[in-house]
Write an enzyme that holds these catalytic residues in place. Sequence first.
Site, PDB file in Angstrom:
ATOM      1  N   LYS A 110       0.820  -1.222   0.000  1.00  0.00           N
ATOM      2  CA  LYS A 110       0.000   0.000   0.000  1.00  0.00           C
ATOM      3  C   LYS A 110       0.848   1.264   0.000  1.00  0.00           C
ATOM      4  CE  LYS A 110      -4.327  -1.783   1.697  1.00  0.00           C
ATOM      5  NZ  LYS A 110      -5.411  -1.751   2.636  1.00  0.00           N
ATOM      6  N   LYS A 191      -6.011 -10.035  -5.787  1.00  0.00           N
ATOM      7  CA  LYS A 191      -7.248 -10.252  -5.024  1.00  0.00           C
ATOM      8  C   LYS A 191      -8.250  -9.142  -5.305  1.00  0.00           C
ATOM      9  CE  LYS A 191      -6.846  -7.834  -0.687  1.00  0.00           C
ATOM     10  NZ  LYS A 191      -7.871  -7.603   0.288  1.00  0.00           N
ATOM     11  N   LYS A 194     -11.087  -3.347  -2.293  1.00  0.00           N
ATOM     12  CA  LYS A 194     -11.857  -2.101  -2.253  1.00  0.00           C
ATOM     13  C   LYS A 194     -11.091  -0.980  -2.926  1.00  0.00           C
ATOM     14  CE  LYS A 194     -13.642  -2.715   2.434  1.00  0.00           C
ATOM     15  NZ  LYS A 194     -12.434  -3.228   3.107  1.00  0.00           N
TER      16      LYS A 194
HETATM   17  N1  AQP Z   1     -10.499 -10.721  -2.037  1.00  0.00           N
HETATM   18  C1  AQP Z   1     -10.842 -11.206  -0.846  1.00  0.00           C
HETATM   19  N2  AQP Z   1     -11.228 -12.494  -0.715  1.00  0.00           N
HETATM   20  C2  AQP Z   1     -11.603 -13.008   0.490  1.00  0.00           C
HETATM   21  N3  AQP Z   1     -11.621 -12.266   1.627  1.00  0.00           N
HETATM   22  C3  AQP Z   1     -11.251 -10.971   1.540  1.00  0.00           C
HETATM   23  N4  AQP Z   1     -11.171  -9.986   2.455  1.00  0.00           N
HETATM   24  C4  AQP Z   1     -10.729  -8.848   1.858  1.00  0.00           C
HETATM   25  N5  AQP Z   1     -10.517  -9.065   0.553  1.00  0.00           N
HETATM   26  C5  AQP Z   1     -10.832 -10.378   0.324  1.00  0.00           C
HETATM   27  C6  AQP Z   1     -11.531 -10.156   3.852  1.00  0.00           C
HETATM   28  O1  AQP Z   1     -12.556  -9.210   4.159  1.00  0.00           O
HETATM   29  C7  AQP Z   1     -12.429  -8.834   5.546  1.00  0.00           C
HETATM   30  C8  AQP Z   1     -12.501  -7.351   5.682  1.00  0.00           C
HETATM   31  O2  AQP Z   1     -11.444  -6.803   4.918  1.00  0.00           O
HETATM   32  P1  AQP Z   1     -10.821  -5.399   5.312  1.00  0.00           P
HETATM   33  O3  AQP Z   1     -11.897  -4.412   5.389  1.00  0.00           O
HETATM   34  O4  AQP Z   1      -9.953  -5.580   6.492  1.00  0.00           O
HETATM   35  O5  AQP Z   1      -9.957  -5.034   4.051  1.00  0.00           O
HETATM   36  P2  AQP Z   1      -8.674  -5.700   3.420  1.00  0.00           P
HETATM   37  O6  AQP Z   1      -8.447  -7.091   3.910  1.00  0.00           O
HETATM   38  O7  AQP Z   1      -7.530  -4.754   3.554  1.00  0.00           O
HETATM   39  O8  AQP Z   1      -9.037  -5.827   1.879  1.00  0.00           O
HETATM   40  P3  AQP Z   1      -9.968  -4.937   0.991  1.00  0.00           P
HETATM   41  O9  AQP Z   1     -11.415  -5.155   1.334  1.00  0.00           O
HETATM   42  O10 AQP Z   1      -9.652  -5.200  -0.411  1.00  0.00           O
HETATM   43  O11 AQP Z   1      -9.655  -3.437   1.362  1.00  0.00           O
HETATM   44  P4  AQP Z   1      -8.436  -2.519   0.938  1.00  0.00           P
HETATM   45  O12 AQP Z   1      -8.474  -2.378  -0.558  1.00  0.00           O
HETATM   46  O13 AQP Z   1      -8.736  -1.228   1.656  1.00  0.00           O
HETATM   47  O14 AQP Z   1      -7.187  -3.191   1.394  1.00  0.00           O
HETATM   48  C9  AQP Z   1     -11.104  -9.408   6.039  1.00  0.00           C
HETATM   49  O15 AQP Z   1     -11.358 -10.557   6.834  1.00  0.00           O
HETATM   50  C10 AQP Z   1     -10.380  -9.783   4.782  1.00  0.00           C
HETATM   51  O16 AQP Z   1      -9.521 -10.898   4.976  1.00  0.00           O
END
Ligand code: AQP
Length: 323
Positions: A110, A191, A194
């Site tokens: 990031k 993956k 968001k």
């Molecule tokens: N692609 C994914 N497949 C399965 N699980 C996923 N999680 C995130 N992306 C995937 C799971 O969703 C939960 C909440 O995630 P988060 O809000 O902590 O965000 P993150 O893991 O950093 O990933 P994001 O949603 O893509 O956000 P950004 O882009 O901001 O990093 C967690 O349990 C995560 O494992």
Amino acid sequence: MTQFSGIQPTGLTHLGNYLGAIRQWAARHHRDDLFCVVDLHAMTIRHNPNVLRARAREQLAMLIAAGVNPDIACVFTQSDLIQEHAALTWVLECVVSYGELARMTQFKDKAKGQDGVRAGLFTYPVLMAADILLHGAEEVPVGEDQRQHLELARTLAKRFNATYGEVLTVPRAVTPRVAARVADLAAPERKMSKSSGDQSGTVLVLDPPELIRRKIMRAVTDQVGEVRYAPESQPGVSNLLDILAACTNGEPRALAEQISGYAELKERTAEAVIEELRPVREGVRELLADPAELDQLRAHGAERARAGCAHRLEAVLKVTGLR
Ligand code: AQP
């Protein structure tokens, strides 16, 4: 067996968040498990305060609409307990080493190529450890991408206990059987996320059915022309099989044998995702239409969470010499 998990309002909630995390929380929760919207985490990157507030509300509604029962589990927003979470974070920042944080791959990804990276992005895994350890969680249901942060939380709990005495529970990660890492439909080597710039391969939980269908029908597959579950050599096709399996409670390999071509795979996956997300979308709409009810559920969840963690925080302050 206390469970804790959270979701960041850093963007719009996608199918990966839903299948990897939220759906597990809804399927299996017990009295006093804790699920929250971790809005403090969303400040680690540039954010708009009004958007953050609105997204945090929407996510809270989504957890409830997805089936996390607020009369059973504590459903709350992290900043409702800002004093408790921030207090334990500071204590744990004095337990973690700089080198441990510098090794976190999510930080490296990031921060790469960014100007003015916030110190909070660097220390965020400590806040996450504090979230988990404050509430005495034994299990943390998460997607595969959070494993490294979970390992750090385990390390910090063990080190804290060895240094000051047995106060913190050592948690463990629980990942779903399928769809623990949902890939981006347009770029299956990464993956679903968001914060990825291009949203064409990201199915949002609140996308209307026609848009979900369009995104899935355009998913990147390959030239092999055969429906097989082979995540290494056919990541796009395998990702669709994972999604279909998760939504129909099936097995990706068994499904591959029943499906003759990529068009059928996409059609069945689109249908299954639309049906899976329909009640969630409708439930979110209803909850957001009644702000007083949502505020009341949030306050009730926060009150129970605060009462449940007070003795643990007090013990931490005592053994570290702060009380
Ligand atoms: N692609 C994914 N497949 C399965 N699980 C996923 N999680 C995130 N992306 C995937 C799971 O969703 C939960 C909440 O995630 P988060 O809000 O902590 O965000 P993150 O893991 O950093 O990933 P994001 O949603 O893509 O956000 P950004 O882009 O901001 O990093 C967690 O349990 C995560 O494992």
